[in-house]
Scaffold this motif. Structure first.
Motif, mmCIF file in Angstrom:
data_model
loop_
_atom_site.group_PDB
_atom_site.id
_atom_site.type_symbol
_atom_site.label_atom_id
_atom_site.label_comp_id
_atom_site.label_asym_id
_atom_site.label_seq_id
_atom_site.Cartn_x
_atom_site.Cartn_y
_atom_site.Cartn_z
ATOM 1 N N CYS A 12 76.712 -20.570 -25.035
ATOM 2 C CA CYS A 12 76.661 -21.804 -25.535
ATOM 3 C C CYS A 12 77.537 -21.827 -26.781
ATOM 4 O O CYS A 12 78.038 -20.793 -27.227
ATOM 5 N N PHE A 13 77.459 -23.004 -27.445
ATOM 6 C CA PHE A 13 78.223 -23.023 -28.937
ATOM 7 C C PHE A 13 77.608 -22.018 -29.986
ATOM 8 O O PHE A 13 78.652 -21.304 -30.249
ATOM 9 N N GLY A 14 76.745 -21.846 -29.985
ATOM 10 C CA GLY A 14 75.897 -20.896 -31.164
ATOM 11 C C GLY A 14 76.287 -19.449 -30.789
ATOM 12 O O GLY A 14 76.751 -18.626 -31.487
ATOM 13 N N SER A 74 72.925 -15.479 -33.817
ATOM 14 C CA SER A 74 72.625 -16.747 -33.687
ATOM 15 C C SER A 74 71.233 -17.270 -34.005
ATOM 16 O O SER A 74 70.703 -18.248 -34.098
ATOM 17 N N CYS A 97 72.977 -19.935 -35.469
ATOM 18 C CA CYS A 97 73.323 -21.056 -35.035
ATOM 19 C C CYS A 97 73.097 -22.194 -35.762
ATOM 20 O O CYS A 97 71.888 -22.503 -36.381
ATOM 21 N N PHE A 99 71.917 -25.201 -35.297
ATOM 22 C CA PHE A 99 70.773 -26.044 -34.400
ATOM 23 C C PHE A 99 69.640 -24.983 -35.078
ATOM 24 O O PHE A 99 68.214 -25.837 -35.212
ATOM 25 N N THR A 164 64.550 -23.361 -29.713
ATOM 26 C CA THR A 164 65.737 -24.459 -29.125
ATOM 27 C C THR A 164 65.997 -24.241 -27.469
ATOM 28 O O THR A 164 66.622 -25.011 -26.935
ATOM 29 N N THR A 165 65.245 -22.998 -27.031
ATOM 30 C CA THR A 165 65.597 -22.909 -25.625
ATOM 31 C C THR A 165 64.294 -22.931 -24.740
ATOM 32 O O THR A 165 64.106 -22.731 -23.413
ATOM 33 N N CYS A 193 67.606 -27.475 -27.776
ATOM 34 C CA CYS A 193 69.265 -28.009 -27.972
ATOM 35 C C CYS A 193 69.795 -28.422 -26.688
ATOM 36 O O CYS A 193 69.327 -28.187 -25.562
ATOM 37 N N THR A 196 70.694 -26.367 -23.973
ATOM 38 C CA THR A 196 69.490 -25.779 -22.937
ATOM 39 C C THR A 196 69.208 -26.959 -22.011
ATOM 40 O O THR A 196 69.060 -26.499 -20.810
#
Ligand code: SF4
Length: 294
Positions: A12-14, A74, A97, A99, A164-165, A193, A196
């Motif tokens: 993912c981005f983070g 992250s 991260c 987020f 977040t997940t 997120c 996710t």
């Protein structure tokens, strides 16, 4: 066999940002500078090993005096640990991260307004520990199952947040339950997120249409485990693997369609190797079928 790889499978981005920061720092640092992460940078043993080969090692004890620079992964770290690092004047590369940072800020603000925090997630997960550390002392509860929900202090002014997940459906169930029970309407933070949610939705769609589903990622990765639970509920032939070495040709004997997804901490190179292995198994299957026809 038709093989469908989830478009969102993998970093993912983070996670990408944190790994790139570690690689970038490892490249720029002199061999005499020591770069460490608090705990493994991501929940993927193969990536952690490849970073160790470049000189980035995880440590558990920030008082060891054994590093020059610390890279925050992250998931973030507890507020008090960050304060301690700053007070020691150590160099910090913060790859928390954005987020997760946002979730920390939400909790910080809610705590300052007197809210009791309900966090839905795994209390042993580093992200949950980092986010919940921004709540006031003894003014929070981490909820991970229906049993925990019963412990929610319903007479309090409540603020709800999730890892977040977290599984979207479970978070919704907790929100609905608390809204019905609580004296005051709770404040709800939407912190699951997008990465996710997209991964979970794609996994559900793919798992419905295939005969075998592979979920690739670290056994210690919470989001990979969630993906495998989601897929297993839909497709009983779901297998959680860390690397291509675990792929077993027996799984595909009667399969026509295979799905592959991967957790947020699984690098592309591991997904590619799994894909290659499944293709090789398919080639053997096709050849065996052709031979049987002759
Ligand atoms: S899953 Fe989302 S919140 Fe967690 S590290 Fe990745 S991008 Fe950030």
């Amino acid at each position: 066999m038709e093989i469908i790889v989830a478009p969102s499978a993998g970093f993912c981005f983070g996670v990408k940002r944190a790994v790139n920061m570690a690689l970038d720092a490892a490249e720029k640092f002199s061999p005499f500078e020591k770069l460490n992460t608090i705990g493994p940078i991501i929940h993927n043993p193969q990536v952690v090993k490849s970073l160790e080969e470049k000189g980035v090692f995880p440590i558990d004890d920030i008082d060891c005096g054994c590093f020059d620079t610390i890279l925050i992964r992250s998931h973030g770290i507890k507020a008090e640990v960050m304060e301690k690092l700053k007070s020691k004047g150590l160099k910090i590369l913060d790859a928390t991260c954005p987020f997760v940072k946002k979730a920390q800020n939400y909790i910080n603000e809610a705590a300052s307004k007197g809210y009791f925090i309900i966090m839905v997630g795994d209390k042993n997960h580093p992200e949950v520990q980092s986010v919940i550390s921004f709540a006031a002392k003894n003014r929070f509860l981490v909820v991970n199952n229906f049993g925990d929900i019963k412990k929610v202090p319903i007479s309090e002014k409540l603020a709800l947040i999730s890892q977040t997940t977290q599984d979207v459906n479970f978070y919704k169930l907790v929100i609905d339950y608390i809204k019905k029970q609580a004296k005051e309407i709770p404040v709800v933070f939407e912190t699951i997120c997008d990465a996710t949610m997209i991964k979970q939705e794609e996994a559900k769609i793919i798992a419905k249409g295939v005969d075998v589903m592979l979920v690739v990622g670290g056994y210690n990765s919470a989001n990979t485990n969630k993906l495998q639970n989601i897929c297993k509920e839909i497709q009983k032939n779901t297998y959680h693997i860390e690397t291509e070495d675990e792929v077993d040709s027996e799984w595909f004997i009667n399969a026509e369609k295979v799905g592959i997804t991967a957790g947020a901490s699984t690098p592309d190179w591991i997904i590619d190797r799994v894909l290659k292995k499944v293709r090789e198994i398919d080639e053997v299957k096709v050849k065996a079928k052709d031979k049987a026809k002759v």
